[in-house]
Design a protein around this motif. Structure first.
Motif, short mmCIF file in Angstrom:
data_model
loop_
_atom_site.label_atom_id
_atom_site.label_comp_id
_atom_site.label_asym_id
_atom_site.label_seq_id
_atom_site.Cartn_x
_atom_site.Cartn_y
_atom_site.Cartn_z
N ASN A 83 5.00 10.70 -27.42
CA ASN A 83 3.81 11.39 -27.93
C ASN A 83 2.91 11.76 -26.77
OD1 ASN A 83 1.79 9.11 -27.46
ND2 ASN A 83 3.35 8.07 -28.72
N ASP A 84 1.79 12.39 -27.08
CA ASP A 84 0.88 12.87 -26.04
C ASP A 84 -0.10 11.80 -25.58
OD1 ASP A 84 2.04 15.37 -26.13
OD2 ASP A 84 0.65 16.11 -27.67
N ALA A 85 -0.12 10.64 -26.24
CA ALA A 85 -1.14 9.64 -25.94
C ALA A 85 -0.78 8.74 -24.77
CB ALA A 85 -1.42 8.79 -27.18
N ASP A 86 0.51 8.48 -24.57
CA ASP A 86 0.93 7.57 -23.50
C ASP A 86 2.33 7.94 -23.04
OD1 ASP A 86 2.78 6.49 -25.35
OD2 ASP A 86 1.29 5.06 -26.08
N LEU A 87 2.92 7.07 -22.23
CA LEU A 87 4.23 7.35 -21.65
C LEU A 87 5.36 6.58 -22.34
CD1 LEU A 87 3.13 7.31 -17.92
CD2 LEU A 87 3.67 9.32 -19.29
N THR A 88 5.08 6.04 -23.51
CA THR A 88 6.12 5.34 -24.26
C THR A 88 7.32 6.25 -24.49
OG1 THR A 88 4.48 3.95 -25.36
CG2 THR A 88 6.64 4.14 -26.41
N GLY A 89 8.51 5.70 -24.25
CA GLY A 89 9.74 6.44 -24.53
C GLY A 89 10.15 7.43 -23.47
N GLN A 90 9.33 7.63 -22.47
CA GLN A 90 9.63 8.66 -21.48
C GLN A 90 10.33 8.08 -20.25
OE1 GLN A 90 6.64 11.64 -20.65
NE2 GLN A 90 5.41 10.99 -22.40
N THR A 91 11.21 8.87 -19.66
CA THR A 91 11.86 8.54 -18.40
C THR A 91 11.03 9.15 -17.27
OG1 THR A 91 14.06 8.41 -19.36
CG2 THR A 91 13.93 8.88 -17.01
N LEU A 92 10.68 8.32 -16.31
CA LEU A 92 9.74 8.72 -15.26
C LEU A 92 10.44 8.83 -13.92
CD1 LEU A 92 6.83 6.28 -16.21
CD2 LEU A 92 7.35 8.53 -17.18
N VAL A 93 9.92 9.71 -13.09
CA VAL A 93 10.39 9.86 -11.72
C VAL A 93 9.20 9.61 -10.79
CG1 VAL A 93 11.38 11.40 -9.99
CG2 VAL A 93 12.16 11.52 -12.37
N PHE A 94 9.36 8.68 -9.85
CA PHE A 94 8.31 8.41 -8.87
C PHE A 94 8.83 8.69 -7.46
CE2 PHE A 94 6.47 5.62 -12.18
CZ PHE A 94 5.14 5.99 -12.09
N LEU A 103 0.86 -1.19 0.00
CA LEU A 103 0.00 0.00 0.00
C LEU A 103 0.89 1.23 0.00
CD1 LEU A 103 -2.98 1.07 0.31
CD2 LEU A 103 -2.48 1.25 2.76
N VAL A 104 0.70 2.12 -0.97
CA VAL A 104 1.59 3.27 -1.13
C VAL A 104 0.80 4.53 -1.48
CG1 VAL A 104 3.47 1.81 -1.97
CG2 VAL A 104 1.97 2.93 -3.62
N GLN A 105 1.46 5.67 -1.25
CA GLN A 105 1.12 6.92 -1.91
C GLN A 105 2.22 7.15 -2.95
OE1 GLN A 105 -1.60 8.68 -1.45
NE2 GLN A 105 -1.99 9.20 0.70
N TYR A 106 1.85 7.69 -4.10
CA TYR A 106 2.88 7.92 -5.12
C TYR A 106 2.61 9.22 -5.87
CZ TYR A 106 -0.45 6.54 -8.71
OH TYR A 106 -1.56 6.49 -9.52
N HIS A 107 3.69 9.73 -6.46
CA HIS A 107 3.67 10.97 -7.24
C HIS A 107 4.58 10.74 -8.43
CE1 HIS A 107 3.62 15.42 -7.76
NE2 HIS A 107 4.91 15.31 -8.05
N GLY A 108 4.04 10.84 -9.65
CA GLY A 108 4.81 10.53 -10.84
C GLY A 108 5.02 11.73 -11.74
N VAL A 109 6.27 11.95 -12.15
CA VAL A 109 6.65 13.08 -13.00
C VAL A 109 7.40 12.54 -14.21
CG1 VAL A 109 8.03 15.20 -13.16
CG2 VAL A 109 6.81 14.64 -11.04
N SER A 110 7.11 13.08 -15.38
CA SER A 110 7.87 12.74 -16.58
C SER A 110 9.10 13.62 -16.65
CB SER A 110 7.02 12.95 -17.84
OG SER A 110 7.83 12.91 -19.00
N TRP A 111 10.28 12.99 -16.77
CA TRP A 111 11.51 13.79 -16.91
C TRP A 111 11.52 14.50 -18.26
CZ3 TRP A 111 15.95 12.60 -13.42
CH2 TRP A 111 16.99 13.53 -13.55
N ASP A 112 10.90 13.90 -19.27
CA ASP A 112 10.90 14.48 -20.61
C ASP A 112 10.08 15.75 -20.70
OD1 ASP A 112 12.10 12.13 -22.57
OD2 ASP A 112 11.09 11.33 -20.81
N THR A 113 8.94 15.77 -19.98
CA THR A 113 8.06 16.93 -20.08
C THR A 113 8.08 17.81 -18.83
OG1 THR A 113 6.15 15.78 -19.12
CG2 THR A 113 6.52 15.54 -21.51
N GLY A 114 8.56 17.26 -17.72
CA GLY A 114 8.53 17.98 -16.45
C GLY A 114 7.17 18.03 -15.81
N GLU A 115 6.19 17.32 -16.38
CA GLU A 115 4.80 17.38 -15.90
C GLU A 115 4.48 16.20 -14.97
OE1 GLU A 115 2.75 19.89 -16.51
OE2 GLU A 115 4.30 20.89 -17.73
#
Length: 318
Positions: A295-306, A231-243
């Protein structure tokens, strides 16, 4: 062992919530809590099932917080859910929406046979969010930590009547509570709002290409192992977009299994960590959503920060 009703809360939550937050780019869910907490708390107090002949007929042996034994004349006639307080506990009463830890011993109302114990010792169950609508709220209402309650469940199409000795062990924080650790050079920095909600600042430079993680707070709880439910709380950010692309904050904590249902890097972020910890992890596409054109449809190719707060763990065998 066979459990239903309250015991099914953790198993059902695990089944229903696998993939529910981390495999989607949907906007964060809104909080289910009432706009007026006093209304929610009053409803929780009123939701508790009434004591009755069935629950009052059960004699309990043992200390609250440890597995129990019971005696009663069987078969026990249970016309409706009933709840009788054996030990009132102490401290502040639980409030609607809080996470609670619990344990129980279960018995057949037809034969008196013990069906098993869960939640005690080294085999915890996941904390559950209490409300007037769920079985835990209907058993303990707005009780205080340490309360022990006898709950009798009427028979259903799937099972005979059952008797539970339910122990309310305590309230679990909804954010990591561990000891702060020194910052790791090169990792994104994290600031926390008053309620624990994180915000991430990405460092300058090239986007990392390897999985990395660091412990921001080190908890004192059980170690997360392969196969556990968490059981977690999480916060996810895309390194590619900063969002911020997804988070559990503002809604409900997220439950998943480290055996699958989330991307590999998310599971790797919590494996080997302890309950109460907060970790930050960098997931390149190879352990996230795969390589490909961004692309804007999914997270393919993106580096993520959690940023992940570990609130509870349930071993695979529980």
């Amino acid at each position: 062992m066979r459990f239903r009703s309250v015991a099914a809360v953790s198993a059902a939550a695990l089944t229903a919530l696998v993939l529910a937050g981390c495999t989607s780019t949907a906007e964060p869910s809104e909080s289910p809590a009432s706009a007026d907490p006093s209304v929610s708390d009053a409803a929780l107090c009123e939701a508790v099932a009434e004591s009755g002949e069935a629950s009052e007929a059960v004699t309990v042996e043992g200390t609250a917080g440890e597995p129990s034994e019971v005696t009663f004349e069987f078969p026990l006639d249970i016309p409706a859910l009933q709840s009788t307080v054996i030990d009132e506990g102490s401290g502040d009463p639980v409030e609607a929406g809080q996470l609670v830890s619990y344990a129980l011993s279960a018995f057949s109302a037809d034969t008196g046979e013990k069906l098993g114990d869960i939640g005690y010792g080294d085999t915890p169950v996941l904390p559950a969010q209490i409300s007037a609508e769920n079985p835990i709220g209907q058993i303990i209402g707005c009780a205080a930590p340490g309360a022990r309650v006898v709950a009798t469940f009427p028979p259903s199409d799937a099972a005979g009547g059952e008797v539970y000795v339910f122990d309310f062990l305590g309230v679990v924080p909804d954010a990591a509570w561990g000891e702060e650790q020194p910052a790791v050079e090169g990792m994104p920095t994290v600031e926390l709002a008053e309620d624990g909600t994180p915000s991430v600042t990405l460092p300058d430079g090239d986007i990392p290409t390897e999985f990395e993680k660091a412990t921001l707070k080190e908890g004192d709880g059980q170690v997360v192992e392969q196969g556990d439910a968490v059981l977690v709380q999480y916060h996810g950010v895309s390194w590619d977009t900063g969002e911020v692309f997804d988070q559990s904050w503002g809604g409900q904590p997220f439950t998943f299994s480290t055996n699958g249902g989330v991307v590999q890097g998310f599971a790797d972020a919590v494996l080997g960590e302890t309950v109460g910890s907060q970790v930050i992890a960098i997931l390149p596409p190879s352990v996230a959503y795969g390589e490909g054109e961004i692309n804007d449809a999914d997270l393919t190719g993106q580096t993520l920060v959690f940023v992940v707060d570990i609130l509870g763990v349930q071993p695979e065998s529980s």
